[in-house]
Design a protein around this motif. Structure first.
Motif, short mmCIF file in Angstrom:
data_model
loop_
_atom_site.label_atom_id
_atom_site.label_comp_id
_atom_site.label_asym_id
_atom_site.label_seq_id
_atom_site.Cartn_x
_atom_site.Cartn_y
_atom_site.Cartn_z
N HIS A 284 -4.72 18.60 -5.66
CA HIS A 284 -3.43 18.65 -4.96
C HIS A 284 -2.53 17.57 -5.55
O HIS A 284 -2.93 16.85 -6.46
CB HIS A 284 -3.61 18.48 -3.45
N TYR A 285 -1.32 17.47 -5.05
CA TYR A 285 -0.41 16.45 -5.55
C TYR A 285 -0.94 15.06 -5.23
O TYR A 285 -1.65 14.87 -4.25
CB TYR A 285 0.99 16.65 -4.95
N GLU A 286 -0.58 14.09 -6.07
CA GLU A 286 -1.04 12.72 -5.91
C GLU A 286 0.12 11.75 -6.06
O GLU A 286 1.08 12.03 -6.77
CB GLU A 286 -2.11 12.41 -6.95
N VAL B 244 3.67 20.53 5.78
CA VAL B 244 2.39 20.62 6.50
C VAL B 244 1.88 19.25 6.95
O VAL B 244 0.72 19.10 7.33
CB VAL B 244 1.31 21.34 5.67
N SER B 245 2.73 18.23 6.88
CA SER B 245 2.39 16.87 7.31
C SER B 245 1.11 16.36 6.64
O SER B 245 0.23 15.79 7.29
CB SER B 245 2.25 16.79 8.83
N ALA B 246 1.02 16.55 5.32
CA ALA B 246 -0.18 16.17 4.57
C ALA B 246 -0.05 14.78 3.95
O ALA B 246 -0.90 14.39 3.16
CB ALA B 246 -0.47 17.20 3.49
N ILE B 247 1.00 14.03 4.30
CA ILE B 247 1.19 12.71 3.71
C ILE B 247 1.10 11.65 4.78
O ILE B 247 1.80 11.69 5.78
CB ILE B 247 2.53 12.64 2.96
N MET C 9 0.84 -1.18 0.00
CA MET C 9 0.00 0.00 0.00
C MET C 9 0.89 1.25 0.00
O MET C 9 1.85 1.32 0.74
CB MET C 9 -0.90 -0.03 1.22
N ALA C 10 0.57 2.21 -0.82
CA ALA C 10 1.37 3.42 -0.99
C ALA C 10 1.03 4.50 0.03
O ALA C 10 -0.03 4.47 0.65
CB ALA C 10 1.16 3.96 -2.39
N TYR C 11 1.92 5.48 0.15
CA TYR C 11 1.63 6.67 0.94
C TYR C 11 0.48 7.40 0.27
O TYR C 11 0.22 7.22 -0.92
CB TYR C 11 2.87 7.57 1.01
N LYS C 12 -0.20 8.26 1.04
CA LYS C 12 -1.35 8.99 0.51
C LYS C 12 -1.24 10.46 0.89
O LYS C 12 -0.91 10.79 2.03
CB LYS C 12 -2.64 8.41 1.08
N ILE C 13 -1.51 11.33 -0.06
CA ILE C 13 -1.51 12.76 0.20
C ILE C 13 -2.93 13.19 0.52
O ILE C 13 -3.86 12.93 -0.24
CB ILE C 13 -0.96 13.53 -1.02
N THR C 14 -3.10 13.85 1.66
CA THR C 14 -4.42 14.26 2.13
C THR C 14 -4.82 15.63 1.56
O THR C 14 -4.03 16.31 0.91
CB THR C 14 -4.47 14.33 3.66
N ASP C 15 -6.03 16.04 1.87
CA ASP C 15 -6.53 17.34 1.44
C ASP C 15 -5.83 18.50 2.13
O ASP C 15 -6.05 19.66 1.78
CB ASP C 15 -8.04 17.44 1.67
N ASP C 16 -4.97 18.21 3.11
CA ASP C 16 -4.19 19.26 3.78
C ASP C 16 -3.06 19.76 2.90
O ASP C 16 -2.40 20.75 3.22
CB ASP C 16 -3.62 18.75 5.10
N CYS C 17 -2.82 19.10 1.77
CA CYS C 17 -1.76 19.46 0.83
C CYS C 17 -1.92 20.91 0.36
O CYS C 17 -3.02 21.33 0.00
CB CYS C 17 -1.79 18.52 -0.37
N ILE C 18 -0.81 21.66 0.37
CA ILE C 18 -0.83 23.05 -0.09
C ILE C 18 -0.22 23.18 -1.49
O ILE C 18 0.05 24.29 -1.95
CB ILE C 18 -0.12 23.98 0.92
N SER C 19 0.03 22.06 -2.14
CA SER C 19 0.57 22.02 -3.51
C SER C 19 1.89 22.77 -3.67
O SER C 19 2.10 23.45 -4.67
CB SER C 19 -0.47 22.53 -4.51
N CYS C 20 2.78 22.62 -2.71
CA CYS C 20 4.06 23.30 -2.78
C CYS C 20 5.08 22.55 -3.64
O CYS C 20 6.05 23.13 -4.11
CB CYS C 20 4.64 23.52 -1.39
N GLY C 21 4.87 21.24 -3.83
CA GLY C 21 5.75 20.45 -4.68
C GLY C 21 6.97 19.86 -4.00
O GLY C 21 7.75 19.17 -4.64
N SER C 22 7.14 20.10 -2.71
CA SER C 22 8.33 19.58 -2.04
C SER C 22 8.35 18.05 -2.01
O SER C 22 9.41 17.43 -2.10
CB SER C 22 8.46 20.14 -0.62
N CYS C 23 7.19 17.43 -1.95
CA CYS C 23 7.12 15.97 -1.93
C CYS C 23 7.60 15.40 -3.26
O CYS C 23 8.36 14.43 -3.29
CB CYS C 23 5.71 15.49 -1.62
#
Length: 56
Positions: free
Chosen positions: A30-32, A50-53, A1-15
């Protein structure tokens, strides 16, 4: 199972910049993470300001 990006993502692209297998791309809202490419290394989660993952 993969990591998941939540709706808290601010689309900064660092991930996406930290992913060693290029499994992260910008989505509609947001990023996926591509579950088929994710190797569950955790680099994306460590780099998210922002700990969105979530871990699998």
């Amino acid at each position: 199972m993969a990591y998941k990006i939540t709706d808290d993502c601010i689309s900064c692209g660092s991930c996406a910049a930290t992913c060693p297998v290029e499994a992260i791309s910008e989505g509609a809202e947001h990023y996926e993470i591509d579950a088929d490419k994710c190797v569950e290394c955790g680099a994306c989660a460590a780099g998210c300001p922002v700990s969105a993952i979530e871990a699998p």
